[in-house]
Design a protein around this motif. Structure first.
Motif, PDB file in Angstrom:
ATOM      1  N   LEU A   1       0.830  -1.208   0.000  1.00 35.69           N
ATOM      2  CA  LEU A   1       0.000   0.000   0.000  1.00 35.69           C
ATOM      3  C   LEU A   1       0.867   1.262   0.000  1.00 35.69           C
ATOM      4  CD1 LEU A   1      -3.148   0.199   0.347  1.00 35.69           C
ATOM      5  CD2 LEU A   1      -2.778   0.483   2.793  1.00 35.69           C
TER       6      LEU A   1
ATOM      7  N   LEU B   1       0.054   2.638   8.388  1.00 31.94           N
ATOM      8  CA  LEU B   1      -1.375   2.361   8.534  1.00 31.94           C
ATOM      9  C   LEU B   1      -1.744   1.083   9.304  1.00 31.94           C
ATOM     10  CD1 LEU B   1      -3.071   3.727   5.279  1.00 31.94           C
ATOM     11  CD2 LEU B   1      -2.742   4.805   7.507  1.00 31.94           C
TER      12      LEU B   1
ATOM     13  N   THR C   1      -4.269   1.519  11.952  1.00 35.12           N
ATOM     14  CA  THR C   1      -5.697   1.718  11.665  1.00 35.12           C
ATOM     15  C   THR C   1      -6.540   0.550  12.185  1.00 35.12           C
ATOM     16  OG1 THR C   1      -5.579   0.779   9.434  1.00 35.12           O
ATOM     17  CG2 THR C   1      -5.247   3.165   9.623  1.00 35.12           C
TER      18      THR C   1
ATOM     19  N   LYS D   1      -9.218   1.282  14.710  1.00 38.38           N
ATOM     20  CA  LYS D   1     -10.620   1.567  14.324  1.00 38.38           C
ATOM     21  C   LYS D   1     -11.588   0.522  14.843  1.00 38.38           C
ATOM     22  CE  LYS D   1     -10.401   3.660   9.743  1.00 38.38           C
ATOM     23  NZ  LYS D   1     -10.757   3.495   8.314  1.00 38.38           N
TER      24      LYS D   1
ATOM     25  N   ASP E   1     -13.243   8.617   8.741  1.00 37.56           N
ATOM     26  CA  ASP E   1     -11.818   8.891   8.901  1.00 37.56           C
ATOM     27  C   ASP E   1     -11.632  10.347   9.341  1.00 37.56           C
ATOM     28  OD1 ASP E   1     -10.767   6.453   8.204  1.00 37.56           O
ATOM     29  OD2 ASP E   1      -9.754   7.148   6.379  1.00 37.56           O
TER      30      ASP E   1
ATOM     31  N   ASN F   1     -14.427   1.326   0.524  1.00 35.81           N
ATOM     32  CA  ASN F   1     -13.419   2.139   1.201  1.00 35.81           C
ATOM     33  C   ASN F   1     -13.843   2.290   2.660  1.00 35.81           C
ATOM     34  OD1 ASN F   1     -12.563   5.048   2.198  1.00 35.81           O
ATOM     35  ND2 ASN F   1     -11.032   4.329   0.739  1.00 35.81           N
ATOM     36  N   SER F   2     -12.885   2.044   3.561  1.00 34.31           N
ATOM     37  CA  SER F   2     -13.245   2.048   4.978  1.00 34.31           C
ATOM     38  C   SER F   2     -13.057   3.412   5.636  1.00 34.31           C
ATOM     39  CB  SER F   2     -12.461   0.974   5.731  1.00 34.31           C
ATOM     40  OG  SER F   2     -11.083   1.270   5.665  1.00 34.31           O
ATOM     41  N   GLY F   3     -13.008   4.455   4.828  1.00 33.76           N
ATOM     42  CA  GLY F   3     -12.979   5.813   5.386  1.00 33.76           C
ATOM     43  C   GLY F   3     -14.340   6.210   5.923  1.00 33.76           C
TER      44      GLY F   3
ATOM     45  N   ASP G   1      -4.406  -5.731   3.114  1.00 25.28           N
ATOM     46  CA  ASP G   1      -3.643  -4.496   2.887  1.00 25.28           C
ATOM     47  C   ASP G   1      -2.879  -4.060   4.145  1.00 25.28           C
ATOM     48  OD1 ASP G   1      -5.558  -3.281   4.505  1.00 25.28           O
ATOM     49  OD2 ASP G   1      -6.220  -1.814   3.000  1.00 25.28           O
TER      50      ASP G   1
ATOM     51  N   GLY H   1      -4.046  -2.955   6.756  1.00 22.75           N
ATOM     52  CA  GLY H   1      -4.829  -1.980   7.523  1.00 22.75           C
ATOM     53  C   GLY H   1      -6.245  -2.496   7.755  1.00 22.75           C
ATOM     54  N   ASP H   2      -7.097  -1.633   8.285  1.00 20.13           N
ATOM     55  CA  ASP H   2      -8.466  -2.052   8.608  1.00 20.13           C
ATOM     56  C   ASP H   2      -9.273  -2.387   7.347  1.00 20.13           C
ATOM     57  OD1 ASP H   2      -8.296   0.947   8.304  1.00 20.13           O
ATOM     58  OD2 ASP H   2     -10.460   0.641   8.192  1.00 20.13           O
ATOM     59  N   GLN H   3      -8.991  -1.684   6.250  1.00 19.17           N
ATOM     60  CA  GLN H   3      -9.821  -1.883   5.041  1.00 19.17           C
ATOM     61  C   GLN H   3      -9.733  -3.314   4.505  1.00 19.17           C
ATOM     62  OE1 GLN H   3     -10.275   1.354   2.269  1.00 19.17           O
ATOM     63  NE2 GLN H   3      -9.888   0.011   0.537  1.00 19.17           N
ATOM     64  N   GLY H   4      -8.528  -3.871   4.506  1.00 16.90           N
ATOM     65  CA  GLY H   4      -8.349  -5.255   4.041  1.00 16.90           C
ATOM     66  C   GLY H   4      -9.090  -6.218   4.949  1.00 16.90           C
TER      67      GLY H   4
ATOM     68  N   HIS I   1     -13.141  13.097   1.206  1.00 18.29           N
ATOM     69  CA  HIS I   1     -12.099  12.297   1.852  1.00 18.29           C
ATOM     70  C   HIS I   1     -10.746  12.668   1.254  1.00 18.29           C
ATOM     71  CE1 HIS I   1     -10.884   7.940   3.165  1.00 18.29           C
ATOM     72  NE2 HIS I   1     -10.113   8.864   3.681  1.00 18.29           N
TER      73      HIS I   1
ATOM     74  N   LEU J   1      -7.955  11.268   1.021  1.00 21.10           N
ATOM     75  CA  LEU J   1      -7.215   9.995   1.041  1.00 21.10           C
ATOM     76  C   LEU J   1      -5.802  10.179   0.478  1.00 21.10           C
ATOM     77  CD1 LEU J   1      -8.778   6.638   0.143  1.00 21.10           C
ATOM     78  CD2 LEU J   1      -6.731   7.288  -1.087  1.00 21.10           C
TER      79      LEU J   1
END
Ligand code: UDP
Ligand code: GLC
Ligand code: MN
Length: 326
Positions: A95, A100, A103, A106, A122, A153-155, A180, A182-185, A226, A228
């Protein structure tokens, strides 16, 4: 492997704003002063768009006490949580954002069971129109990720706090990890049946140039912007005299939104910052160019003759060095 799991509610305040609907909230996260400043601007932007929901922020002990005090002025709840870090440098390097892993913190948002429903945002987001209709959607509602549209997207995501879900997410984190880092993966691995909602609820600022015709057609409906990417609004240079952001090459398309962010910061956040704290914040390069950015600019052959690299500043620098004998 993740580290840290407990959650501790250290403070429950509502100073400036007390709203009727206590059972639903916007939730954000800050693990340092930069993101906490972002969260303050986000909080003010939600207030000025007349949200009827609670504002809640999760912070870690690494946020300075003075900044925490400012957060109490905007957020109904300031909740201390432990850092959760994926520690997954291999996936994070894909990434290109090694920072990250944190994250995963979260995930604590699922422990906020005093709320019946929440929207996570976010801290690098800005509200430009009231997004409260988000609360009529089920868990998990989100916007497609512009990098891989099969993912969300986890934003921004609508969720229902639950200790059970929290425990399950931690189990998936331990067993499968995050693709990834981070939290999004992780969240995309767990919530495979998510509900897609319009991009206007998490409009990545760079979309203004990646698909300009669509932006011209639909951009007017944007509700949440966002920022990003690795460069955040508080890291841009701001010129007090002209009242505008000096966007570096490659960031010009963001100028209108960066200016909106800075307008809120200058009007509603900065006046509340005591002098001593302002000095601490200087280290964040809030509105100023960092030393690294300055050097890079010199190397590109673009000195800032009228500003930082003016003759008077260079002369003063040489004088100070001569005086100190270095
Ligand atoms: N975050 C944080 N500290 C960090 C990195 C991230 O508090 O050091 C939080 C913050 O709320 C941030 C979110 O995690 O908005 C996601 O990170 P970021 O917005 O930088 O990721 P991007 O959206 O740029 O991929
Ligand atoms: C994404 C999201 C961000 C998330 C990060 C790490 O780009 O915008 O919210 O924390 O990936 O998974
Ligand atoms: Mn973000």
């Amino acid at each position: 492997m993740i580290s840290g799991t407990s959650v501790k509610v250290t403070d429950v305040t509502s100073k400036c704003y007390r709203v009727a609907n206590m059972s639903q909230a916007y939730v954000t996260l800050a693990t340092n002063d930069g993101y906490a400043i972002g969260a303050l601007v986000l909080g003010h932007s939600l207030r000025s768009n007349n949200t009827t929901r609670d504002l809640c922020i999760m912070i870690t002990p690494t946020v300075s006490p003075s900044i925490k005090a400012l957060l109490h002025g905007v957020f109904n709840k300031v909740i201390s949580v432990d850092v959760l870090d994926s520690g997954d440098s291999a996936h994070l390097s894909l990434l290109k954002r090694p920072e990250l892993g944190i994250t995963f913190t979260k995930l604590h948002c699922w422990t906020l069971t005093e709320y019946s429903k929440c929207v996570f945002l976010d801290a690098d987001m800005l509200c430009v129109q009231n997004p409260d209709e988000l609360f009529s959607h089920p868990e998990l509602t989100a916007v497609t990720d512009i990098g891989w549209p099969d993912c969300f997207n986890s934003g921004m995501f609508v969720f229902v706090p639950s200790r059970d879900t929290y425990a399950k997410l931690l189990r998936v984190a331990e067993e499968k990890g995050s693709f990834d880092g981070g939290d999004q993966g992780l969240l995309n691995t767990y919530f495979t049946d998510w509900h897609r909602i319009s991009f206007v609820f998490n409009m990545v600022a760079s979309a203004t140039y990646t698909y300009l015709p669509a932006y011209k057609q639909f951009g007017v409906n944007a509700k949440l912007i966002h920022f990003l990417g690795s460069m955040k609004p508080w890291q841009h240079r701001y010129d007090v005299t002209s009242g505008s952001v000096q966007t570096p090459a490659g960031y010009h398309h963001l100028a209108p939104y960066l200016n909106s962010w800075w307008a809120i910061y200058i009007r509603l956040v900065q006046p509340g910052i005591p002098e001593m704290v302002a000095q601490q914040l200087a280290g964040l390069h809030l509105g100023q160019e960092s030393i690294q950015e300055g050097l890079a600019r010199w190397e590109r052959g673009e000195p800032d003759y009228l500003g930082r690299d003016s003759f008077a500043n260079i002369q003063a620098y040489i004088d100070s060095k001569l005086k100190s004998g270095k």
